[in-house]
Write an enzyme that holds these catalytic residues in place. Structure first.
Site, short mmCIF file in Angstrom:
data_model
loop_
_atom_site.label_atom_id
_atom_site.label_comp_id
_atom_site.label_asym_id
_atom_site.label_seq_id
_atom_site.Cartn_x
_atom_site.Cartn_y
_atom_site.Cartn_z
N HIS A 50 0.88 -1.16 0.00
CA HIS A 50 0.00 0.00 0.00
C HIS A 50 0.93 1.22 0.00
CE1 HIS A 50 -2.88 -2.95 1.83
NE2 HIS A 50 -3.53 -2.49 0.78
N ASP A 53 2.33 1.63 3.31
CA ASP A 53 3.28 0.60 3.75
C ASP A 53 4.67 1.07 3.32
OD1 ASP A 53 1.31 -1.30 4.62
OD2 ASP A 53 1.07 -2.01 2.55
#
Ligand code: XLS
Ligand code: MG
Length: 345
Positions: A50, A53
């Site tokens: 993501h 992330d």
């Protein structure tokens, strides 16, 4: 043609700590470095991300900071010999995405969702991947009358067009899911995703990602979804896992609920030459909540093991005998033949 060896991938969220809507984490949080080391140790090839992330607290950072942190991550990945498979904007956490992201009723919130997606593209560019995944988590409704679904299609197309125009090299893979967190999602199946692609400014750069559990939640056979997407040349990534019927999204290890459904997915991937253009086999699986720290990676290793065993099963399936049974319309024998093959005879 020599069969292509598969390449494997998972995301940092797949080493999860076990919280669910009813209880807190049951395993201690681990650093990103620990997760990367774990991925390397068990011999996977790539990581999926993501946007946050890759760049934590992305909304609090300037564009320059975002790019610089993504560049630093790329160095870390290349030192580890690990590729970045894709980046997905996390459009379901921020208060501005409470009523949907691209399809929010509030124009300021829709603008935020688009800006965030463009930053996600910056991250992908720095990480060296051209693949952006859109899991359209909150694009739907709890209350049917609360949004205009016709207008929402236009909003989705507009958002995708902005992304396509922002970077002429990226490809967008839509990951459909029929429900959860929403009651009803606007893009519940691969058919919807590929139809939406046709409305965009560059349909050739808009494809899809199939997640096993999501297809099952839509009441579909994931193997048929794979064949459908591949008929368009648009299966650009896959999230293999498993799901026991119509309940919350379970993200079980691949093959754990229904080995035959898993076998048919592998067969579909094999017959379509999935992986030949560099596509990865990703496992979007979670450890069971009961998992002890020392068994934390088992769901990932087991999923890959099952996958590879099923590749063997697909390659040793007696296609000639199957064809003869099909010609004879002896589907009872064909059915049993599949079971015997999976059971080891
Ligand atoms: C959630 C999704 C998510 C995506 C990436 O159900 O599967 O994990 O794969 O945003
Ligand atoms: Mg997924």
């Amino acid at each position: 043609m020599k069969p292509q060896p598969y390449k494997f991938c998972f995301g940092p969220w797949n080493i999860s700590e076990g919280q669910d809507p009813y209880g807190p984490p049951v395993r201690p949080p681990q650093s990103f470095e620990w997760k990367l080391e774990a991925l390397k140790k068990i011999g996977f090839d790539a990581m999926m991300f993501h946007d946050d992330d890759a760049v934590p607290d992305i909304d609090q950072k300037t564009d320059a900071q975002v790019r610089q942190e993504a560049r630093a991550l790329r160095r870390k990945l290349s030192d580890a010999g690990i590729a970045a498979e894709m980046v997905a904007p996390r459009l379901w956490f921020d208060p501005r995405t409470i009523d949907g992201a691209y399809t929010s009723n509030d124009p300021k919130c829709r603008a935020y969702a688009i800006q965030r997606s463009l930053r996600c593209i910056d991250v992908a560019r720095e990480l060296g991947t051209d693949l952006i995944v859109l899991w359209l988590a909150r694009e739907g409704t709890y209350v049917r009358e609360s949004k205009n679904a016709r207008r929402c299609v236009d909003y989705l197309v507009e958002a995708i067009n902005r992304m396509l125009a922002y970077d002429r090299k990226i490809r967008i893979a839509i990951e459909p899911k029929p429900n959860e967190p929403m009651d009803q999602a606007y893009i519940p199946t691969i058919g919807h995703a590929l139809a939406l692609a046709q409305l965009t400014d560059d349909p050739d750069r808009v494809g899809c990602l199939i997640e096993t559990a999501h297809a099952i939640l839509a009441g579909l056979d994931p193997a048929d979804e794979i064949d459908f997407a591949c008929a368009f040349g648009k299966l650009w990534s896959i999230h293999l896992n498993d799901q026991n019927g119509l309940k919350f999204d379970q993200d079980k290890p691949f093959g754990s609920a229904n080995l035959r459904v898993a076998f048919n997915q592998v067969r579909a991937l094999e017959r379509n030459g999935y992986g030949r253009k560099g596509e990865y086999v990703c496992f979007d699986v979670h450890p069971f909540r009961t998992t002890k720290v020392e068994h934390w990676l088992a769901h990932l290793e087991n999923s890959r093991r099952t996958f590879l065993r099923l590749v063997e099963k697909a390659r040793t399936f007696d296609e000639k005998q199957a064809r003869a049974l099909i010609r004879d319309r002896n589907y009872a024998a064909l059915d049993q033949m599949v079971l015997e093959h999976l059971m080891g005879r």
